[in-house]
Design a protein around this motif. Structure first.
Motif: not given
Length: 148
Positions: A30-31, A42-44, A51, A53-54, A91, A146
């Motif tokens: 998560n970033w 978002f979450e990668i 990869y 991203g959500k 993403i 992060r």
């Protein structure tokens, strides 16, 4: 001269070991954005060797009540305009090669556009995205940290 050589070798070895530590999967997690007008989280995650991203949260993703997620009204696909902006996969298809991620796409629900995307981990907890249309030079870089 000998000290300069030793110092140079130490720097080279430490930079090589740092590069080895940052394998492709180090982007997973998560970033949170640390710059820009719109704040993002978002979450990668990996999928089929690439990869994705959500979008978990954005400072502009809610209606005036602050609770109801906005719809994806500017999506070029009319069938998707009624979906919530929250938790969309925006993403896609980032691939890892030689220390960088490239070949991805970033969908921006605020304007309905998709941008080419490349990314780079500057260290284990800091990530830079470069979104652009056409030429990377004309794009925009965003910085992320992060979330622990």
């Amino acid at each position: 001269m000998k000290k300069l050589f030793l110092l140079s070798m130490m720097i080279l070895i430490s930079s090589l070991s740092f590069a080895q530590k940052l394998s492709a999967d180090k982007i997973i997690g998560n970033w949170q954005s640390i710059d820009g007008d719109v704040k993002l989280k978002f979450e990668i995650f990996p999928q089929n060797g690439k990869y994705f991203g959500k979008l978990l949260w954005a400072s502009n993703m809610f209606e005036a009540d602050g609770k109801t997620p906005k719809k994806d009204l500017k999506n070029p696909d009319a069938k998707l305009r009624n979906r919530s902006r929250q938790n969309i996969i925006n993403i896609t298809n980032l691939t890892f090669d030689d220390g960088e991620y490239s070949g991805g796409k970033l969908y921006n629900p605020s304007d309905g556009n998709s941008y080419s995307l490349k990314a780079k981990l500057t260290d284990i907890n800091n990530l830079q995205f470069r979104g652009y249309m056409g030429v990377s030079l004309l794009g925009k870089t965003m910085k992320f940290r992060r979330i622990q």
